[in-house]
Every structure is written in C-alpha cells, then in structure tokens.
Motif scaffolding. Structure first.
Motif, PDB file in Angstrom:
ATOM      1  N   GLY A   1     -15.700  66.556 -80.999  1.00  0.00           N
ATOM      2  CA  GLY A   1     -15.587  65.255 -80.328  1.00  0.00           C
ATOM      3  C   GLY A   1     -16.536  65.078 -79.165  1.00  0.00           C
ATOM      4  N   TYR A   2     -17.320  66.005 -78.890  1.00  0.00           N
ATOM      5  CA  TYR A   2     -18.250  65.884 -77.778  1.00  0.00           C
ATOM      6  C   TYR A   2     -19.553  65.282 -78.277  1.00  0.00           C
ATOM      7  N   ALA A   3     -20.369  64.728 -77.358  1.00  0.00           N
ATOM      8  CA  ALA A   3     -21.658  64.116 -77.715  1.00  0.00           C
ATOM      9  C   ALA A   3     -22.698  64.488 -76.673  1.00  0.00           C
ATOM     10  N   VAL A   4     -23.987  64.347 -77.083  1.00  0.00           N
ATOM     11  CA  VAL A   4     -25.100  64.608 -76.190  1.00  0.00           C
ATOM     12  C   VAL A   4     -25.864  63.314 -76.007  1.00  0.00           C
ATOM     13  N   VAL A   5     -26.010  62.857 -74.760  1.00  0.00           N
ATOM     14  CA  VAL A   5     -26.672  61.587 -74.446  1.00  0.00           C
ATOM     15  C   VAL A   5     -28.073  61.894 -73.937  1.00  0.00           C
ATOM     16  N   ARG A   6     -29.070  61.283 -74.603  1.00  0.00           N
ATOM     17  CA  ARG A   6     -30.464  61.490 -74.193  1.00  0.00           C
ATOM     18  C   ARG A   6     -31.072  60.157 -73.799  1.00  0.00           C
ATOM     19  N   LYS A   7     -31.896  60.142 -72.841  1.00  0.00           N
ATOM     20  CA  LYS A   7     -32.610  58.955 -72.387  1.00  0.00           C
ATOM     21  C   LYS A   7     -33.799  58.742 -73.308  1.00  0.00           C
ATOM     22  N   GLU A   8     -34.504  57.621 -73.059  1.00  0.00           N
ATOM     23  CA  GLU A   8     -35.638  57.287 -73.918  1.00  0.00           C
ATOM     24  C   GLU A   8     -36.722  58.368 -73.877  1.00  0.00           C
ATOM     25  N   ASN A   9     -36.857  59.059 -72.769  1.00  0.00           N
ATOM     26  CA  ASN A   9     -37.879  60.116 -72.640  1.00  0.00           C
ATOM     27  C   ASN A   9     -37.398  61.456 -73.162  1.00  0.00           C
TER      28      ASN A   9
ATOM     29  N   ILE B   1     -31.804  64.761 -71.216  1.00  0.00           N
ATOM     30  CA  ILE B   1     -30.367  64.664 -71.349  1.00  0.00           C
ATOM     31  C   ILE B   1     -29.793  64.063 -70.075  1.00  0.00           C
ATOM     32  N   ALA B   2     -28.947  63.081 -70.270  1.00  0.00           N
ATOM     33  CA  ALA B   2     -28.295  62.419 -69.132  1.00  0.00           C
ATOM     34  C   ALA B   2     -27.000  63.142 -68.845  1.00  0.00           C
ATOM     35  N   ARG B   3     -26.907  63.705 -67.647  1.00  0.00           N
ATOM     36  CA  ARG B   3     -25.728  64.475 -67.273  1.00  0.00           C
ATOM     37  C   ARG B   3     -24.863  63.721 -66.247  1.00  0.00           C
ATOM     38  N   SER B   4     -25.364  62.583 -65.733  1.00  0.00           N
ATOM     39  CA  SER B   4     -24.628  61.854 -64.695  1.00  0.00           C
ATOM     40  C   SER B   4     -24.876  60.349 -64.898  1.00  0.00           C
ATOM     41  N   HIS B   5     -23.878  59.525 -64.552  1.00  0.00           N
ATOM     42  CA  HIS B   5     -24.031  58.081 -64.703  1.00  0.00           C
ATOM     43  C   HIS B   5     -25.138  57.571 -63.811  1.00  0.00           C
ATOM     44  N   SER B   6     -25.422  58.295 -62.768  1.00  0.00           N
ATOM     45  CA  SER B   6     -26.470  57.836 -61.853  1.00  0.00           C
ATOM     46  C   SER B   6     -27.859  57.998 -62.441  1.00  0.00           C
ATOM     47  N   GLN B   7     -27.970  58.754 -63.578  1.00  0.00           N
ATOM     48  CA  GLN B   7     -29.279  58.993 -64.159  1.00  0.00           C
ATOM     49  C   GLN B   7     -29.681  57.880 -65.148  1.00  0.00           C
ATOM     50  N   VAL B   8     -28.770  56.964 -65.435  1.00  0.00           N
ATOM     51  CA  VAL B   8     -29.068  55.871 -66.373  1.00  0.00           C
ATOM     52  C   VAL B   8     -28.975  54.530 -65.629  1.00  0.00           C
TER      53      VAL B   8
ATOM     54  N   GLU C   1     -31.658  51.768 -72.990  1.00  0.00           N
ATOM     55  CA  GLU C   1     -31.237  52.230 -74.288  1.00  0.00           C
ATOM     56  C   GLU C   1     -31.123  53.747 -74.278  1.00  0.00           C
ATOM     57  N   LEU C   2     -30.050  54.228 -74.878  1.00  0.00           N
ATOM     58  CA  LEU C   2     -29.800  55.663 -74.908  1.00  0.00           C
ATOM     59  C   LEU C   2     -29.567  56.106 -76.341  1.00  0.00           C
ATOM     60  N   SER C   3     -29.832  57.398 -76.623  1.00  0.00           N
ATOM     61  CA  SER C   3     -29.583  57.984 -77.933  1.00  0.00           C
ATOM     62  C   SER C   3     -28.408  58.946 -77.793  1.00  0.00           C
TER      63      SER C   3
ATOM     64  N   ASP D   1     -22.069  64.450 -86.689  1.00  0.00           N
ATOM     65  CA  ASP D   1     -22.611  64.225 -88.018  1.00  0.00           C
ATOM     66  C   ASP D   1     -23.796  63.267 -88.013  1.00  0.00           C
ATOM     67  N   GLY D   2     -24.399  63.006 -86.851  1.00  0.00           N
ATOM     68  CA  GLY D   2     -25.566  62.125 -86.782  1.00  0.00           C
ATOM     69  C   GLY D   2     -25.774  61.634 -85.372  1.00  0.00           C
ATOM     70  N   SER D   3     -26.476  60.474 -85.236  1.00  0.00           N
ATOM     71  CA  SER D   3     -26.762  59.948 -83.910  1.00  0.00           C
ATOM     72  C   SER D   3     -26.752  58.421 -83.954  1.00  0.00           C
ATOM     73  N   VAL D   4     -26.523  57.766 -82.817  1.00  0.00           N
ATOM     74  CA  VAL D   4     -26.524  56.309 -82.678  1.00  0.00           C
ATOM     75  C   VAL D   4     -27.292  55.949 -81.432  1.00  0.00           C
ATOM     76  N   LYS D   5     -27.829  54.711 -81.426  1.00  0.00           N
ATOM     77  CA  LYS D   5     -28.497  54.202 -80.235  1.00  0.00           C
ATOM     78  C   LYS D   5     -27.579  53.161 -79.585  1.00  0.00           C
ATOM     79  N   VAL D   6     -27.461  53.237 -78.295  1.00  0.00           N
ATOM     80  CA  VAL D   6     -26.609  52.314 -77.540  1.00  0.00           C
ATOM     81  C   VAL D   6     -27.395  51.748 -76.398  1.00  0.00           C
ATOM     82  N   LYS D   7     -26.863  50.648 -75.820  1.00  0.00           N
ATOM     83  CA  LYS D   7     -27.499  50.035 -74.661  1.00  0.00           C
ATOM     84  C   LYS D   7     -26.476  49.994 -73.536  1.00  0.00           C
ATOM     85  N   VAL D   8     -26.871  50.390 -72.347  1.00  0.00           N
ATOM     86  CA  VAL D   8     -25.968  50.488 -71.205  1.00  0.00           C
ATOM     87  C   VAL D   8     -25.637  49.084 -70.756  1.00  0.00           C
TER      88      VAL D   8
END
Length: 413
Positions: free
Chosen positions: A368-376, A379-386, A391-393, A398-405
């Motif tokens: 149930g955990y996920a890894v959030v990566r920025k466009e570059n 890895i985003a480890r804090s809300h202050s980094q986005v 747009e984040l990946s 079982d795969g990946s999705v793109k989201v927008k903050v």
C-alpha cells in the motif's frame, strides 16, 4: 833577588772540576761505540752486593783492567755468572761517576768466551723472527699425501743426497725427484741455499721441498741459522720439510719449516709413503669393506625374517578385513559430517532469502505504499518540496500514475 808572591791572573778558559767531569761524561756516555760494546777479558775479582754484582775485568795479559757492575734486576738475566779466573765476553755501556771521578762498565749480558757470542746472536735472531710471526703454527702447511714431484735442496757431494735418493726409490719407485744443488757449509752457503730454493719455486713443478744436510759440528750447521735462509724457507710458496743433521737443538730453518725431522732419511720417509704400506692399507680397507657388507647383509636378513614371522602371526585376510572396517567407519563419518554441513548451509541460504524479500522495495509498495517523484525524477519526501499545480509521478505496486497537485496540506501535529 826579589820573589813575587802576588796572585797570578786566571785564564778565561779555566773550568771547574764538575764542569770537566761533566764534559768527560758527555764524551764517554754519548759515544755510540761505548754505548753498546762487547768486551772480552778475564774476571780477576767479584763481589756480590745487595744492590748488584761488582767485579773487575782484566786483559788476559794483565796490562789493563776495568771495573764492572751488573745491577740486581739484571743479574737473573745473565747467561753466565762472572766467576773469578774465567774468561768471558761482556755486553755493556760505559758510565762515569762524577763523585769519584771514575768510569766503569755497566754490564747487560755475560757470555762464556768462544761459542757464547754465537749463542746470543742465535737467541736474538730467534726472538726477533718469532715476534715477526715466522714460526707461528698458523703458517704451517700440511705435506701432500701422495706428491708426484719432490724437490731436494742439498749438496750434490753430501751423503744426505744419496740417503734421500735411496729412501725415495725404495719407498716409491717412479717418483719424480727434482734436484736443486746448493752449498750447505761455509760463508757461501746461505746465499747458495736461498738461490736453490728460488730455482725450485721458479720451476713450479714441485709439490714439496726437502732441505737437507747430514750431521756436523755446530759451526758447520750455522748456515741454517742465517736470516736469509730462514726467510727463504718461511716464505717459500710450497711446503718445506727440513732434515738437517742428527740429534741436536733445532735450527731456525727447522722452526720456520712446515715440518721438521732430524735426518735426511727421516725427511724422505716423511714426505712420501711406502708403496708396501699403501698396499697393506688397501688390503685392510678391502677387509673392512667386506666386513661392513657382511654385517649389513646379515642385519637385512634378520629384519626380513622378522617381517616373515610377523606375517605368519597376523594373517593377511584378517589385516585386510580390519583395514576395510576402518575405511567403512571413516566413510560413514565423512558422510555424516558432509550432510550436517549441507543442512546448515541450506538453512543459512533460506534465512538470507527471507531478509532480501523483506527488504525488496516492490514488496513495500504491494503493502500500500507509494513513491512520489517530481518532474526532474527527484523523490518528494515532504509536502514543502512540491508546488500547487505541479505534476507528479506516483509509483505503485503494480504500475504508476501521473497526478497534479491541487492543494498542499500540512500533517496534523
């Protein structure tokens, strides 16, 4: 007639008694001849005093005499005590005693007249060469066991040469003898002996040299005490054996030689073994070899018989059965040890596999955990980094999705 008793004038050249005595003392004691002089005469009187020995030495004709003294420390060193009525040779120095206005001979050595001087010279030369090391045992070389070329230095007319030839021929026929003739008596002898030794060295074939002469009076053997001869013997490049004269005191040449014997015949016997002796030694060695072989053969037979007896007592089949049992027991132990090690290794591998599984990132995401990566890609480890609208990946199990903050919200503290 008038007498004049007035004091006469003193000449300027006049000296005192002490001055005159001192001048005479200087002349006598500083004279090189009088400082070390040999005097021969007859002892006319002698007086042994606590401080030394006082005696008078008189000319044999009775026309002159001189007072002599040997101080107490020097008396034990005298070769002969000066006894009244005896002729002696004295070594001493002239000394003047100012208080008595007398001179006397201070004596260092006393010798019997005649052969005494020669004996002293022998002793002095011996001591000098001994200090130099010419007689040291370290300089001595061994005589070759079986030399094929032997050099002989002696007179061609001397009986010694004949004795040596007969002895060598009788002991070892076919030996090569190199003869270097020399004068072995008289004034010419030292130089002649030295040249004879040099000829042998120059020739280069000799393996050993015999320096020899038959017996004779002391004066006839004097050449072998000559320093030139002694040095030639000591410095000779090949071993030297001397056979000079018969029973007597050793000459200096004897002391310098590598080996010294007392007769020419003894020198020849010493330098080469007799063939008969060699043959007898050979036979003895053969007997000894046969004895050794017989002993070894007997010992080997005894040991072989002992092994046969042991085989008879312990059957071969029984020994083979015992060895098979030992091998089976060792095989069982080896299999047990190998099986145990294999089981331990399997358990260790399984433990490592479980650790790797628990540390696999995909397994974490599947929970149930996920890894959030920025466009570059960071890895985003804090809300202050986005940022809002960024747009984040999001990497899922079982795969990946793109989201927008849409909104940033700080976690409740």
């Amino acid at each position: 007639m008038t007498l004049d008793f007035s004091t006469p004038s003193v000449p300027d050249t006049a000296i005192s008694v002490a001055g005159l005595t001192e001048y005479i003392q200087l002349i006598l004691e500083e004279n090189e001849i009088l400082h070390h002089i040999w005097v021969i005469g007859e002892v006319s009187s002698a007086n042994n005093h606590r401080v030394g020995l006082f005696f008078t030495l008189q000319d044999p004709g009775g026309t002159a005499s001189i007072k002599c003294v040997t101080w107490k420390s020097q008396v034990p060193k005298l070769m002969q005590m000066p006894n009244q009525g005896e002729q002696v040779i004295i070594l001493g120095s002239i000394r003047l005693y100012p208080s008595r206005g007398e001179y006397q001979l201070q004596v260092w050595q006393v010798l019997p007249a005649g052969e005494g001087l020669q004996a002293l010279r022998y002793k002095q030369l011996k001591n000098s060469l001994e200090v130099e090391g010419l007689f040291d045992d370290e300089r001595k070389r061994g005589i070759p066991l079986h030399p094929q070329h032997i050099a002989v230095v002696t007179s061609p007319t001397a009986a010694a040469w004949g004795d040596i030839q007969r002895t060598l021929r009788g002991r070892y026929p076919g030996l090569h003898v190199l003869f270097s003739p020399a004068v072995v008596q008289g004034e010419e002898a030292p130089n002649s002996i030295v040249k004879a030794i040099q000829r042998v060295e120059k020739d280069g074939r000799a393996e050993v040299l015999i320096l020899s002469r038959g017996g004779g009076a002391v004066e006839e053997l004097a050449c072998f005490n000559d320093e030139r001869v002694v040095r030639a013997v000591a410095n000779c490049r090949i071993p030297v054996i001397t056979g000079i004269g018969h029973q007597r005191d050793e000459s200096l040449a004897d002391l310098a030689a590598d080996v010294c014997v007392h007769t020419p015949t003894a020198a020849a016997e010493r330098v080469i073994p007799a063939l008969t002796d060699l043959y007898n030694q050979h036979l003895n060695r053969i007997d000894g070899l046969f004895d050794a072989v017989r002993f070894l053969l007997g010992d080997a037979e005894d040991r072989l018989q002992g092994l046969r007896n042991r085989l008879q007592r312990v059957g071969l089949n029984k020994q083979m059965s015992q060895e098979q049992q030992k091998l089976a027991w060792k095989r069982q132990r080896l299999l047990q040890a190998t099986s145990g090690r294999l089981q331990q290794s399997r358990q260790h591998v399984e433990m490592l596999r479980q650790k790797l599984t628990s540390l696999d990132p995909k397994a974490v995401l599947l929970r149930g955990y996920a890894v959030v990566r920025k466009e570059n890609g960071e890895i985003a480890r804090s809300h202050s980094q986005v940022s809002v609208g960024e747009e984040l990946s999001v990497l899922l199990g079982d795969g990946s999705v793109k989201v927008k903050v849409m909104e940033r919200k700080e976690a409740d503290g």
